[in-house]
Design an enzyme around this catalytic site. Structure first.
Site, PDB file in Angstrom:
ATOM      1  N   THR A 142       7.508 -11.562  -1.679  1.00 30.09           N
ATOM      2  CA  THR A 142       6.127 -12.004  -0.794  1.00 30.09           C
ATOM      3  C   THR A 142       6.224 -13.290  -0.309  1.00 30.09           C
ATOM      4  OG1 THR A 142       3.775 -12.289  -1.436  1.00 30.09           O
ATOM      5  CG2 THR A 142       5.264 -12.418  -3.090  1.00 30.09           C
ATOM      6  N   SER A 143       5.506 -13.510   0.654  1.00 34.08           N
ATOM      7  CA  SER A 143       5.387 -14.982   1.317  1.00 34.08           C
ATOM      8  C   SER A 143       4.372 -15.568   0.614  1.00 34.08           C
ATOM      9  CB  SER A 143       5.140 -14.906   2.849  1.00 34.08           C
ATOM     10  OG  SER A 143       3.872 -14.312   2.866  1.00 34.08           O
ATOM     11  N   VAL A 180       0.822  -1.310  -0.017  1.00 34.71           N
ATOM     12  CA  VAL A 180      -0.046   0.101   0.031  1.00 34.71           C
ATOM     13  C   VAL A 180       0.774   1.236   0.024  1.00 34.71           C
ATOM     14  CG1 VAL A 180      -1.877  -1.206   0.947  1.00 34.71           C
ATOM     15  CG2 VAL A 180      -0.294  -0.176   2.517  1.00 34.71           C
ATOM     16  N   HIS A 234      -4.088  -4.076  -3.054  1.00 41.63           N
ATOM     17  CA  HIS A 234      -4.472  -3.880  -1.455  1.00 41.63           C
ATOM     18  C   HIS A 234      -4.755  -2.438  -1.231  1.00 41.63           C
ATOM     19  CE1 HIS A 234      -2.696  -8.230  -0.644  1.00 41.63           C
ATOM     20  NE2 HIS A 234      -4.098  -8.207  -1.299  1.00 41.63           N
TER      21      HIS A 234
HETATM   22  N1  APR Z   1      14.160  -8.528   0.055  1.00 45.52           N
HETATM   23  C1  APR Z   1      13.077  -9.393  -0.436  1.00 45.52           C
HETATM   24  N2  APR Z   1      12.192  -9.922   0.189  1.00 45.52           N
HETATM   25  C2  APR Z   1      12.131  -9.898   1.599  1.00 45.52           C
HETATM   26  C3  APR Z   1      13.324  -8.959   2.084  1.00 45.52           C
HETATM   27  C4  APR Z   1      14.123  -8.357   1.322  1.00 45.52           C
HETATM   28  N3  APR Z   1      15.048  -7.327   1.691  1.00 45.52           N
HETATM   29  N4  APR Z   1      13.075  -8.816   3.379  1.00 45.52           N
HETATM   30  C5  APR Z   1      12.118  -9.814   3.973  1.00 45.52           C
HETATM   31  N5  APR Z   1      11.487 -10.434   2.463  1.00 45.52           N
HETATM   32  C6  APR Z   1      10.577 -11.473   2.012  1.00 45.52           C
HETATM   33  C7  APR Z   1      10.149 -12.577   3.112  1.00 45.52           C
HETATM   34  O1  APR Z   1      11.055 -13.554   3.326  1.00 45.52           O
HETATM   35  C8  APR Z   1       8.685 -12.703   3.081  1.00 45.52           C
HETATM   36  O2  APR Z   1       8.731 -13.853   2.227  1.00 45.52           O
HETATM   37  O3  APR Z   1       9.321 -10.793   1.984  1.00 45.52           O
HETATM   38  C9  APR Z   1       8.184 -11.568   2.367  1.00 45.52           C
HETATM   39  C10 APR Z   1       7.230 -10.799   3.280  1.00 45.52           C
HETATM   40  O4  APR Z   1       6.191 -11.576   3.174  1.00 45.52           O
HETATM   41  P1  APR Z   1       4.812 -11.021   4.174  1.00 45.52           P
HETATM   42  O5  APR Z   1       5.251 -10.377   5.379  1.00 45.52           O
HETATM   43  O6  APR Z   1       3.852 -12.281   4.490  1.00 45.52           O
HETATM   44  O7  APR Z   1       4.241  -9.795   3.175  1.00 45.52           O
HETATM   45  P2  APR Z   1       3.358 -10.019   1.771  1.00 45.52           P
HETATM   46  O8  APR Z   1       3.672 -11.313   1.022  1.00 45.52           O
HETATM   47  O9  APR Z   1       3.486  -8.808   1.154  1.00 45.52           O
HETATM   48  O10 APR Z   1       1.807  -9.933   2.313  1.00 45.52           O
HETATM   49  C11 APR Z   1       0.917 -10.033   1.529  1.00 45.52           C
HETATM   50  O11 APR Z   1      -0.902  -9.726   3.388  1.00 45.52           O
HETATM   51  O12 APR Z   1      -0.653  -8.724   5.446  1.00 45.52           O
HETATM   52  C12 APR Z   1      -1.480  -8.678   3.980  1.00 45.52           C
HETATM   53  O13 APR Z   1      -2.384  -6.968   2.863  1.00 45.52           O
HETATM   54  C13 APR Z   1      -1.167  -7.524   3.555  1.00 45.52           C
HETATM   55  O14 APR Z   1      -0.246  -7.073   1.173  1.00 45.52           O
HETATM   56  C14 APR Z   1      -0.104  -7.673   2.330  1.00 45.52           C
HETATM   57  C15 APR Z   1      -0.228  -9.313   2.305  1.00 45.52           C
END
Ligand code: APR
Length: 227
Positions: free
Chosen positions: A171-172, A88, A104
């Site tokens: 992204t996870s 966001v 989102h």
């Molecule tokens: N570079 C690349 N990846 C990274 C880094 C980095 N420096 N630091 C962390 N990560 C990775 C982590 O390993 C993890 O897999 O980023 C990912 C973050 O995952 P989440 O915290 O689950 O975020 P995201 O996948 O964007 O969540 C999706 O969920 O909470 C809701 O709406 C919210 O948009 C969000 C959605």
């Protein structure tokens, strides 16, 4: 021009100082999701929800795009680049990317609670109780909360199915429907996943997993793709 579609998550903004959601010490640590990021929470306690997003917005003003955001902007010199982001924040736009689809919502925008088509830019970092749309109703953050529909997913699916190259960053792949987008990318298309915790994704072919932080892995990949 070949089309590169990029799906990003919180990890691409981590090196800009924005906490990811699910890492320890992440964004949700002090808050139960159901207290700040659902429509029920909004009905129960508008002040708390507004304050949660005000703090996120305030923090965003203190952050700047990092090497990964800039690398994606650079990729536009050689490719038609479409970004689909779960974030966001506005760091892709500030990094220079021109085509960004927010799945989102957007932290710096507000939306009417009686007409979802009335979307406004928020001046500064605060959205307050009593701030109203032109129809006189309270404004809410322009955020897709848990349990709400994701209107832009239809466009995202279409874009994903037309990619020549697909890149997933930080992204996870835990949250649907965004996590399912990879399934719409044709099998034969080259795909890259940049995430220090990345791994093979079940059922997805032609996927190269780059276990690096975005700020390092992405500029390297962009260099390779633009040689
Ligand atoms: N570079 C690349 N990846 C990274 C880094 C980095 N420096 N630091 C962390 N990560 C990775 C982590 O390993 C993890 O897999 O980023 C990912 C973050 O995952 P989440 O915290 O689950 O975020 P995201 O996948 O964007 O969540 C999706 O969920 O909470 C809701 O709406 C919210 O948009 C969000 C959605």
């Amino acid at each position: 021009m070949k089309k590169i579609v990029v799906l990003t998550g919180a990890g691409i903004s981590a090196e800009s100082g924005i906490k990811t959601f699910r890492d320890s010490g992440g964004l949700w640590e002090e808050h139960r999701i159901e207290n700040v990021a659902t429509y029920d929470a909004w009905l129960r306690n508008q002040e708390l929800v507004l304050e949660f997003y005000n703090q996120r917005r305030k923090q965003l003003y203190e952050c700047a795009p990092n090497a990964a955001h800039f690398a994606l902007a650079k990729l536009e010199k050689k490719y038609d680049v479409q970004i689909i982001t779960q974030n966001v924040d506005d760091l892709h736009e500030r990094g220079g990317s021109t085509k960004v689809l927010h799945l989102h919502g957007e932290l710096k925008k507000s939306r009417s609670t009686v007409d979802e088509n009335l979307i406004y830019k928020i001046n500064g970092w605060e959205l307050k109780k009593g701030d109203c749309c032109e129809k006189g109703s309270q404004l809410r953050p322009h955020i897709v909360w848990f349990g709400e529909a994701v209107p832009n997913i239809v466009t995202a699916v279409k874009l994903s199915s037309k990619a020549d190259i697909y890149i997933v960053i930080g992204t996870s792949l835990n949250v649907y429907p965004a996590a399912a987008l990879l399934n719409y990318v044709p099998n034969y298309i080259p795909k890259y996943l940049i995430d220090p915790n990345g791994s093979e994704v079940a059922g997805i072919r032609n996927l190269t997993v780059i276990k690096e932080k975005a700020g390092k892995g992405l500029p390297e990949l962009v260099k390779e793709l633009t040689l």
